[in-house]
Scaffold this motif. Structure first.
Motif, mmCIF file in Angstrom:
data_model
loop_
_atom_site.group_PDB
_atom_site.id
_atom_site.type_symbol
_atom_site.label_atom_id
_atom_site.label_comp_id
_atom_site.label_asym_id
_atom_site.label_seq_id
_atom_site.Cartn_x
_atom_site.Cartn_y
_atom_site.Cartn_z
ATOM 1 N N PHE A 112 1.198 -0.169 -6.210
ATOM 2 C CA PHE A 112 2.597 -0.021 -5.780
ATOM 3 C C PHE A 112 2.691 0.361 -4.306
ATOM 4 O O PHE A 112 3.761 0.701 -3.822
ATOM 5 C CB PHE A 112 3.291 1.034 -6.645
ATOM 6 C CG PHE A 112 3.316 0.686 -8.104
ATOM 7 C CD1 PHE A 112 4.351 -0.068 -8.638
ATOM 8 C CD2 PHE A 112 2.284 1.080 -8.931
ATOM 9 C CE1 PHE A 112 4.355 -0.412 -9.983
ATOM 10 C CE2 PHE A 112 2.282 0.742 -10.279
ATOM 11 C CZ PHE A 112 3.320 -0.011 -10.809
ATOM 12 N N ALA A 113 1.573 0.314 -3.585
ATOM 13 C CA ALA A 113 1.579 0.633 -2.156
ATOM 14 C C ALA A 113 2.414 -0.401 -1.406
ATOM 15 O O ALA A 113 2.210 -1.605 -1.583
ATOM 16 C CB ALA A 113 0.152 0.657 -1.622
ATOM 17 N N PRO A 114 3.343 0.034 -0.564
ATOM 18 C CA PRO A 114 4.300 -0.899 0.060
ATOM 19 C C PRO A 114 3.680 -2.051 0.824
ATOM 20 O O PRO A 114 4.203 -3.158 0.809
ATOM 21 C CB PRO A 114 5.108 0.013 0.996
ATOM 22 C CG PRO A 114 5.013 1.369 0.374
ATOM 23 C CD PRO A 114 3.636 1.437 -0.230
ATOM 24 N N ARG A 115 2.555 -1.837 1.499
ATOM 25 C CA ARG A 115 1.998 -2.888 2.363
ATOM 26 C C ARG A 115 0.925 -3.737 1.679
ATOM 27 O O ARG A 115 0.353 -4.624 2.303
ATOM 28 C CB ARG A 115 1.412 -2.245 3.625
ATOM 29 C CG ARG A 115 2.461 -1.645 4.543
ATOM 30 C CD ARG A 115 1.834 -1.109 5.821
ATOM 31 N NE ARG A 115 1.110 0.142 5.602
ATOM 32 C CZ ARG A 115 -0.118 0.371 6.019
ATOM 33 N NH1 ARG A 115 -0.796 -0.576 6.661
ATOM 34 N NH2 ARG A 115 -0.710 1.540 5.796
ATOM 35 N N SER A 116 0.647 -3.477 0.430
ATOM 36 C CA SER A 116 -0.438 -4.188 -0.243
ATOM 37 C C SER A 116 -0.023 -5.583 -0.701
ATOM 38 O O SER A 116 1.072 -5.767 -1.245
ATOM 39 C CB SER A 116 -0.911 -3.394 -1.464
ATOM 40 O OG SER A 116 -1.856 -4.146 -2.214
ATOM 41 N N PRO A 117 -0.891 -6.595 -0.535
ATOM 42 C CA PRO A 117 -0.594 -7.940 -1.054
ATOM 43 C C PRO A 117 -0.619 -7.971 -2.586
ATOM 44 O O PRO A 117 -0.183 -8.955 -3.180
ATOM 45 C CB PRO A 117 -1.721 -8.802 -0.474
ATOM 46 C CG PRO A 117 -2.842 -7.850 -0.228
ATOM 47 C CD PRO A 117 -2.192 -6.562 0.176
ATOM 48 N N ARG A 118 -1.113 -6.912 -3.213
ATOM 49 C CA ARG A 118 -1.181 -6.837 -4.672
ATOM 50 C C ARG A 118 -0.058 -5.985 -5.250
ATOM 51 O O ARG A 118 -0.070 -5.662 -6.442
ATOM 52 C CB ARG A 118 -2.537 -6.277 -5.104
ATOM 53 C CG ARG A 118 -3.720 -7.093 -4.589
ATOM 54 C CD ARG A 118 -5.046 -6.396 -4.860
ATOM 55 N NE ARG A 118 -6.166 -7.145 -4.289
ATOM 56 C CZ ARG A 118 -6.606 -7.024 -3.033
ATOM 57 N NH1 ARG A 118 -5.987 -6.177 -2.209
ATOM 58 N NH2 ARG A 118 -7.626 -7.745 -2.599
ATOM 59 N N ARG A 119 0.898 -5.620 -4.411
ATOM 60 C CA ARG A 119 1.990 -4.752 -4.863
ATOM 61 C C ARG A 119 2.799 -5.430 -5.970
ATOM 62 O O ARG A 119 3.152 -6.610 -5.877
ATOM 63 C CB ARG A 119 2.914 -4.403 -3.708
ATOM 64 C CG ARG A 119 4.020 -3.424 -4.115
ATOM 65 C CD ARG A 119 4.992 -3.181 -2.994
ATOM 66 N NE ARG A 119 5.929 -2.130 -3.339
ATOM 67 C CZ ARG A 119 6.954 -1.751 -2.587
ATOM 68 N NH1 ARG A 119 7.154 -2.346 -1.408
ATOM 69 N NH2 ARG A 119 7.762 -0.791 -2.960
ATOM 70 N N LEU A 120 3.119 -4.650 -7.001
ATOM 71 C CA LEU A 120 3.883 -5.151 -8.137
ATOM 72 C C LEU A 120 5.328 -4.675 -8.085
ATOM 73 O O LEU A 120 5.616 -3.567 -7.625
ATOM 74 C CB LEU A 120 3.260 -4.650 -9.450
ATOM 75 C CG LEU A 120 1.848 -5.111 -9.779
ATOM 76 C CD1 LEU A 120 1.337 -4.351 -11.002
ATOM 77 C CD2 LEU A 120 1.808 -6.613 -10.029
#
Length: 211
Positions: free
Chosen positions: A32-40
């Motif tokens: 759920f990290a804002p800058r992650s490409p894996r954010r859900l």
């Protein structure tokens, strides 16, 4: 025979979560990290969470998210653990009544994991990752596994782990657990089934070998 816990992180697809469950991983990580490409998004996360049985723990990864955001994801996703990667304090991390892991960035040779861990006495455990301070995890950066300290709480080894090197990493560091994301992917958030199987097999092979 030891049992190194295995965490597959950055899960974004139902088929990948189902395979992880079938393979018998110990932890499934949702980002759920804002800058992650894996954010859900919350809807995606709820759907994935429903695929995970009780015997496998769900970990929610956050990085400088607001208290309100974290409270909302707890209410909707019901994680078993929170994993903090940002500049959060021990008091902040402990304020959600959910056990937590604190990530320690190990890219700098000057980083003392033992000293850093003492700043988070409330933590359930620690995750040592190869990225630098303020950077995202899941980047595939390694650090010297001989720097992994012996702590009284669980220590997860992360950063640059793949099926080709996880057995060596376990033999050198003897961590409580290993955490992999990019090392089992074809693209960010897209897990590769063969890499997932091979990673788990190699970790189990290392466990079966005597010290």
């Amino acid at each position: 025979m030891t049992h190194t816990r295995i965490k597959f992180c950055g899960m974004t697809r139902a088929e990948d979560v189902r395979l992880a469950v079938e393979l018998g991983v110990d932890y499934v990580g949702l980002v759920f990290a804002p800058r992650s490409p894996r954010r859900l998004l919350l809807g995606q996360a709820r759907m994935l969470r429903e695929l995970v049985p009780e015997e496998i723990a769900v970990v929610a990864l956050v990085m400088d998210n607001t208290s309100a955001e974290i409270e909302t994801l707890i209410e909707n996703v019901r994680p078993d653990l929170l994993q903090f990667h940002g500049g959060e304090t021990d008091a902040f991390c402990a304020g959600f009544d959910v056990p937590f892991l604190k990530a320690i960035a190990m890219a700098s040779e000057d980083e003392n994991a033992s000293a850093r861990a003492t700043e988070f006495p409330s933590a359930y455990g620690y995750l040592l990752d190869g990225h630098g301070k303020g950077e995202q995890g899941g980047s595939g950066q390694r650090f010297d596994w001989k720097r992994v300290p012996r702590l009284e709480k669980p220590v997860f080894l992360a950063g640059g782990l793949t099926s080709e090197n996880v057995a060596t990493a376990i033999r050198i560091a003897r961590p409580w657990g290993v955490d992999v994301s990019s090392g089992i992917e074809s693209a960010p958030g897209i897990k590769n089934p063969d890499r997932m199987r091979f990673f788990l097999d190699e970790a189990r092979r290392a466990d079966a070998q005597p010290d």
